[in-house]
Each structure stands twice: as structure tokens, then as C-alpha cells.
Design a protein around this motif. Sequence first.
Motif, PDB file in Angstrom:
ATOM      1  N   UNK A 291       0.847  -1.190   0.000  1.00  0.00           N
ATOM      2  CA  UNK A 291       0.000   0.000   0.000  1.00  0.00           C
ATOM      3  C   UNK A 291       0.887   1.246   0.000  1.00  0.00           C
ATOM      4  N   UNK A 292       0.255   2.398  -0.213  1.00  0.00           N
ATOM      5  CA  UNK A 292       1.010   3.627  -0.346  1.00  0.00           C
ATOM      6  C   UNK A 292       1.159   4.396   0.949  1.00  0.00           C
ATOM      7  N   UNK A 293       2.151   5.303   0.948  1.00  0.00           N
ATOM      8  CA  UNK A 293       2.433   6.166   2.096  1.00  0.00           C
ATOM      9  C   UNK A 293       2.333   7.618   1.652  1.00  0.00           C
ATOM     10  N   UNK A 294       1.526   8.399   2.351  1.00  0.00           N
ATOM     11  CA  UNK A 294       1.389   9.832   2.101  1.00  0.00           C
ATOM     12  C   UNK A 294       1.981  10.565   3.299  1.00  0.00           C
ATOM     13  N   UNK A 295       2.993  11.405   3.054  1.00  0.00           N
ATOM     14  CA  UNK A 295       3.672  12.134   4.130  1.00  0.00           C
ATOM     15  C   UNK A 295       3.300  13.603   4.007  1.00  0.00           C
ATOM     16  N   UNK A 296       2.673  14.157   5.035  1.00  0.00           N
ATOM     17  CA  UNK A 296       2.110  15.511   4.973  1.00  0.00           C
ATOM     18  C   UNK A 296       2.778  16.412   5.998  1.00  0.00           C
ATOM     19  N   UNK A 297       3.417  17.476   5.513  1.00  0.00           N
ATOM     20  CA  UNK A 297       4.006  18.464   6.410  1.00  0.00           C
ATOM     21  C   UNK A 297       3.427  19.854   6.227  1.00  0.00           C
ATOM     22  N   UNK A 298       2.793  20.098   5.072  1.00  0.00           N
ATOM     23  CA  UNK A 298       2.246  21.421   4.787  1.00  0.00           C
ATOM     24  C   UNK A 298       1.148  21.795   5.780  1.00  0.00           C
ATOM     25  N   UNK A 396       4.822  12.974  -1.140  1.00  0.00           N
ATOM     26  CA  UNK A 396       5.297  14.010  -0.227  1.00  0.00           C
ATOM     27  C   UNK A 396       4.431  15.243  -0.388  1.00  0.00           C
ATOM     28  N   UNK A 397       3.709  15.634   0.666  1.00  0.00           N
ATOM     29  CA  UNK A 397       2.739  16.739   0.572  1.00  0.00           C
ATOM     30  C   UNK A 397       3.282  17.972   1.271  1.00  0.00           C
ATOM     31  N   UNK A 398       3.602  18.996   0.471  1.00  0.00           N
ATOM     32  CA  UNK A 398       4.226  20.214   0.973  1.00  0.00           C
ATOM     33  C   UNK A 398       5.598  20.376   0.352  1.00  0.00           C
ATOM     34  N   UNK A 399       5.985  21.604   0.022  1.00  0.00           N
ATOM     35  CA  UNK A 399       7.235  21.823  -0.698  1.00  0.00           C
ATOM     36  C   UNK A 399       8.465  21.358   0.055  1.00  0.00           C
ATOM     37  N   UNK A 400       8.670  21.891   1.261  1.00  0.00           N
ATOM     38  CA  UNK A 400       9.835  21.503   2.049  1.00  0.00           C
ATOM     39  C   UNK A 400       9.738  20.032   2.442  1.00  0.00           C
ATOM     40  N   UNK A 401       8.540  19.596   2.800  1.00  0.00           N
ATOM     41  CA  UNK A 401       8.352  18.197   3.171  1.00  0.00           C
ATOM     42  C   UNK A 401       8.755  17.263   2.043  1.00  0.00           C
ATOM     43  N   UNK A 437      15.416   3.253  -5.628  1.00  0.00           N
ATOM     44  CA  UNK A 437      15.426   3.105  -7.084  1.00  0.00           C
ATOM     45  C   UNK A 437      14.149   2.391  -7.548  1.00  0.00           C
ATOM     46  N   UNK A 438      13.454   3.026  -8.499  1.00  0.00           N
ATOM     47  CA  UNK A 438      12.246   2.437  -9.046  1.00  0.00           C
ATOM     48  C   UNK A 438      10.987   2.669  -8.239  1.00  0.00           C
ATOM     49  N   UNK A 439      11.087   3.253  -7.049  1.00  0.00           N
ATOM     50  CA  UNK A 439       9.907   3.507  -6.220  1.00  0.00           C
ATOM     51  C   UNK A 439       9.275   4.831  -6.652  1.00  0.00           C
ATOM     52  N   UNK A 440       8.047   4.823  -7.158  1.00  0.00           N
ATOM     53  CA  UNK A 440       7.450   6.081  -7.627  1.00  0.00           C
ATOM     54  C   UNK A 440       7.254   7.054  -6.479  1.00  0.00           C
ATOM     55  N   UNK A 441       7.719   8.287  -6.695  1.00  0.00           N
ATOM     56  CA  UNK A 441       7.650   9.312  -5.666  1.00  0.00           C
ATOM     57  C   UNK A 441       6.897  10.508  -6.226  1.00  0.00           C
ATOM     58  N   UNK A 442       5.830  10.896  -5.552  1.00  0.00           N
ATOM     59  CA  UNK A 442       4.966  11.979  -6.002  1.00  0.00           C
ATOM     60  C   UNK A 442       5.244  13.231  -5.184  1.00  0.00           C
ATOM     61  N   UNK A 443       5.570  14.314  -5.873  1.00  0.00           N
ATOM     62  CA  UNK A 443       5.870  15.601  -5.247  1.00  0.00           C
ATOM     63  C   UNK A 443       4.617  16.471  -5.354  1.00  0.00           C
ATOM     64  N   UNK A 444       4.013  16.775  -4.221  1.00  0.00           N
ATOM     65  CA  UNK A 444       2.716  17.452  -4.202  1.00  0.00           C
ATOM     66  C   UNK A 444       2.838  18.699  -3.334  1.00  0.00           C
TER      67      UNK A 444
END
Length: 464
Positions: A291-298, A396-401, A437-444
Amino acid sequence: MTVNSWPAVRPVPAADVRAALAGARRVVFLDDDPTGTQTVRDLPVLTRWAVDDVRWALRQGTAGFFVLTNTRSLAPQDAAARDREVVEACLTAAERDGIRLAFASRSDSTLRGHFPLETDVIGELLAEHGGAMDGVVLAPAFTDAGRVTIGGVHYLRSGDELLPVADSEFARDATFGFAASRLADWVAEKSGGRIPASEVVELTLRDLRGGSTDSLRDRLTGLSGGRVVVLDTAEDDDLRAGVLAILAAEDAGKSLVYRVGPSFVRARTGQDTPPPIEDDALAALVGRDAHGLVVVGSHVGLTSRQLTKLGERREFVHVELDVPAILEHPAEHIDAAATRAAAALERSLVVLSTSRTLVTGADETESLDIARRVSAALTETARRAVARRRPAFVVGKGGITSSDVATGSLGIRRAWVRGSMLPGIVSLWEPVSGPAQGLPYVVFAGNVGDENSLADVVDRLEAV
């Protein structure tokens, strides 16, 4: 004055820019957080800047590449030191390979960040290497998200309304607040009066839509001494008209440094507005056994509303780091949160966030220190969780985060921007080295999209 009172848009195809890029300088986009990548696809990203890393990016043959500096999270002196390291490494690599460079300081479309410090540093390094900085192009627009500049004034679009940026929540930022919406006045404000508003050149929609590339080029070739020029942008065609003039001025020998928002990156690299990444490409990247992980700092209001909408649409395990607990006894709090997040990834989407109450200090320096400590705790928690259970994807949710997660949690050093998850916003990276490597990373980014955008992105990732 509304955009409708200006001349009609002059179409400038991206193909015209691509044709003008033959023999042009390659652009290094010094990204003060990773969200500058969300308007483009198929460009390299570096999160480290050893000369060998830079030479790898140069060998990819693209019109430009990103170096993630994350300077928006740093104190001014630390930001300046990091910029110097990056620019020095890039100039050294380019000199070895015989490649000419241009530098862009890519920052926030709502005007938060270190200016004019970062362009000053670039100019100093260029001078040390025998070059010069004749002018600074200021183009903070992000058309996809409704951040536009009209008549020299920067706005945020909300429906049919244009809100002057100084009237927005972003102008009240604890670290980078400001009072001016007219960019010439903002330059004077941020430079402490060193750069008077009267000395800032404005290329308005009337100039960009009514003038020729030659006439615009002549305005730019008249720049010297690092003079600032503001570039109006209501549509991407306006930016491309400006970019053609910039390329012509550089071909005539002018050295320009860019302080820009995300849309300029797309224009300067000759890209059209790309559609979101295709489902087939996404399916090839997303893991199927986790499953996916959403990391929120904003902490902006939009992010909080997006989290609420995500919870209304689907169930997830929410692991929350309490900010006062982080500041008082971080070790045990981080360990407990990481253990819980890793265990939950076995069965569910996990949202890892800080508590939503924003804690600030007595002044700018103390506020920035608190923000760094909280971000470090969030990053370390995510790192431990991912190490124990590799997720199908990470957001990753938030610019610096998103910067801290990329470098600290996932150990990304080199990556490719593969495209956006939504039209013009929210980029997906494919790491090509390191443990991720190969793990899709979403910059939000924290301040883009509508209330449903986070849920829409998660839906896309899980559907494939």
C-alpha cells in the motif's frame, strides 16, 4: 485592470522555442523545493551536487535539469552557502565538458523564498568564473495553478477573480511574509531598498503581445549590472514570447539569471503543456504487493481540506506526530510513530502527518528552527517506516516536506521527472539510484489543486 483589457494573446508555439534552443545555454534550475518539477516531464533531477552528479545530468542531453537545493527551508546564510556549492560544482562540470550554462533560481509562485539573496549568489559566482550577470528575469507565474502577473502586479486566480498576492494567506508567511503585490515594489521591499522600484524594468502583456522578438530582445540587451526585469504572464504564450527574446539576448552575448516560478521551466525548456502521465506508464512504476504512504508536512489551509476530503472518500490509517511532543521528547515519539506506520502499510494506505496546529517562534529565526526540527522528525519517521516496509508509492505533501522526504527518507540522489499526476500540477519522479530506485515518488505542493486533488492522486495510484 483585468486581463481582458490587455491586447489579445499572441500565439507562440512551444515548437518555436525548441527550434531556438539549438546551441542555447543549458539551464540549471536551482529548485528551492521540489515542486518546480510539476509542469514538465523527462528532465533529470539531482538532490546532490558533486561534480560527477552534475556531469551525469549534463550527459542526458536535455535542455536543462534540476538541482534540488531546498534552500527555502534554510536560514539566509545557510541558503547562500548551499547555492555557492551548487553553482561552483555546476560551473566546474560545465567547464570540463565545454558546455555553456544559464542559471535559474526556481522558487515559489506565491513569492516566498530567499530573494534577492539567491540571484546575488549566482551573480557573484559567475563573476568569480570570469562571467557576469547583466540582468535578473523575474517571472514567478504558475499558470496551471492560477498565479499570474498582469501589469507588473502578481495575482492569485480564484474562479473569475484575481486576488493581489499581498492580500493572500501566503503574504503572512511567518518566515517570508511581504506587503507588496506589484513586483517592482516587492523587489524594493525584499532588497531593503537596495534595488529601487523605479529601476525595475516591466515587460507587460502589451509589450509581449504587441512587440516582436527583436524589439523584446533589444529591451533585454540593454540590461547591465544585474538589473531586474519583470515578465508579465497571463498565459504560457506570454512566457514563450519572453523566452524567445531571452534566448535571442543570450545569443547576442547577454548573461541573464532567472528568478522564476514553475511555468517558466516549461517555457524555457521548449515543452508544451503535457497531459498527465499515462496509466500504462504509471502501472509500470507502482508496486502491486503493498500500500502507499502519504507524508504531509504542509500547514496551509488547502492541504488540511484535502486531507479531510481524502478521509471522506476512503479509509486510511492516520499516524500523527504531535508537534509539542516532537519538540520536547522526539526520540520515543518518532520510534513509536514509525513502528505503527510500518505495520499499517501491510494492510492499508497510511497518512503520516504532523498535527495541524502551526507552532511558531518569537521571531523569524526561531520559527524557521522549529520548522526544521519538525520536518526532521517527520522525515526520520518516514525513513524508518519505509525501511521496514517498502510501500507501493510515496507522496510528499508540501514543498519543504517533499524535499526532505526525497533526500532524507528515500535517499534519492538522481531521478527523472516522468510527468504530472494531474493537469499541470503534482509531479511523479522515478529514482534511478539509491535505496528507492524504481519507487514512484509523487511531489505534491501544499498550495495547489482543489479540495479533491489529493484524493484524486491517491485514486490514480491505487487504481493501477
